[in-house]
Design a protein around this motif. Structure first.
Motif, short mmCIF file in Angstrom:
data_model
loop_
_atom_site.label_atom_id
_atom_site.label_comp_id
_atom_site.label_asym_id
_atom_site.label_seq_id
_atom_site.Cartn_x
_atom_site.Cartn_y
_atom_site.Cartn_z
N TYR A 1 0.76 -1.16 -0.01
CA TYR A 1 0.15 -0.16 0.00
C TYR A 1 0.95 1.28 0.06
CZ TYR A 1 -3.78 -3.18 0.93
OH TYR A 1 -4.55 -4.27 1.02
N GLY A 2 2.02 1.25 -0.01
CA GLY A 2 3.09 2.14 0.03
C GLY A 2 3.40 2.91 -1.54
N ALA B 1 -2.34 3.27 -4.13
CA ALA B 1 -2.97 4.21 -3.03
C ALA B 1 -3.97 5.12 -3.63
CB ALA B 1 -1.85 5.03 -2.21
N LEU C 1 -7.36 -0.13 7.13
CA LEU C 1 -5.96 0.12 6.90
C LEU C 1 -5.55 1.69 6.95
CD1 LEU C 1 -5.57 -1.74 3.73
CD2 LEU C 1 -4.63 -2.47 5.95
N HIS D 1 -1.78 3.95 7.74
CA HIS D 1 -1.05 4.18 6.26
C HIS D 1 -1.36 5.56 6.09
CE1 HIS D 1 -1.32 -0.38 5.92
NE2 HIS D 1 -0.25 -0.19 5.11
#
Length: 231
Positions: free
Chosen positions: A3-4, A9, A32, A36
């Motif tokens: 998810y980085g 994203a 999440l 994040h």
């Protein structure tokens, strides 16, 4: 799932804000968010981008029949309330219609606002044909990068090439066994930008040759070929 990654994203945040991310996927996305920061920033960016679209939506005043139906459902209407309203006057119908219209509007805005995915460049390594300098050939290797949008090629030597004053480097492209086509002269000490539009159709390899000042006078390599690389 990483998810980085900014593109991931951004795509998830767009679907979340637009309302097209539903069910377990939406609940997982919401779980999440606290951990994040990149997801939270992407959601805020899409909210700021899409929420102004609602300013131009005129408010809809419910009819008296709709209010009567609401009162009946929450227990505030008298027992002698009239018969059920036709489908076109029922609150559920207009609520669903408004939700569908909102999702369609926001989804269209997402499609218009989202940039096309960025294509990675194609990198070609041109290896020296004579690593030890046999036969007087200069040992030289090059790297060429073809941009993802197909507009340019950037070529440069991996290490500076020592040339005599009466010699230059020329970049060539060829498809199969067809005659090579010159892409132009390139620097022996830095990057050179050439136009990809000059590549012949079906190009499958690039080469660098040693030529007299101004480049090959024949339209084909005249000096030794220093490096070759396959696409």
């Amino acid at each position: 799932m990483d998810y980085g990654r900014p593109e991931l994203a951004d795509r998830l945040a767009a679907a979340y804000v637009a309302g097209t991310l539903r069910g377990p996927a939406r609940r997982r996305f919401e779980s999440l968010l606290p951990a994040h920061p990149m997801l939270r920033r992407a959601v805020r960016a899409w909210q700021e981008r899409l929420m102004p679209l609602t300013v131009g939506i005129a408010p809809e005043q419910p009819s008296p029949q709709v209010w009567q139906l609401i009162e009946a459902r929450i227990g505030g209407a008298p027992t002698g309330v009239a018969a059920p309203l036709p489908w076109w006057a029922q609150l559920a119908f207009w609520r669903g219609f408004a939700a569908l219209a909102s999702v369609a509007t926001i989804s269209l805005a997402v499609l218009l606002a989202s940039p096309a995915p960025v294509q990675p460049p194609i990198v070609v390594v041109l290896n020296a044909t004579a690593p030890g300098g046999e036969g007087g050939v200069i040992p030289a290797s090059f790297v060429a990068s073809i941009s993802g949008d197909g507009r340019t090629v950037v070529a440069r030597p991996i290490a500076n090439v020592a040339l005599q004053n009466d010699r230059v480097l020329e970049l060539w492209a060829a498809a199969g066994k067809n005659p090579p086509r010159s892409l132009g002269l390139i620097s022996a000490r830095g990057a050179t930008v050439v136009k990809r539009t000059s590549l012949p159709p079906g190009t499958d390899h690039l080469a660098v040759s040693l030529e007299p000042p101004g480049g090959s006078p024949t339209g084909a390599p005249t000096g030794p070929v220093l490096a070759v690389g396959n696409l």
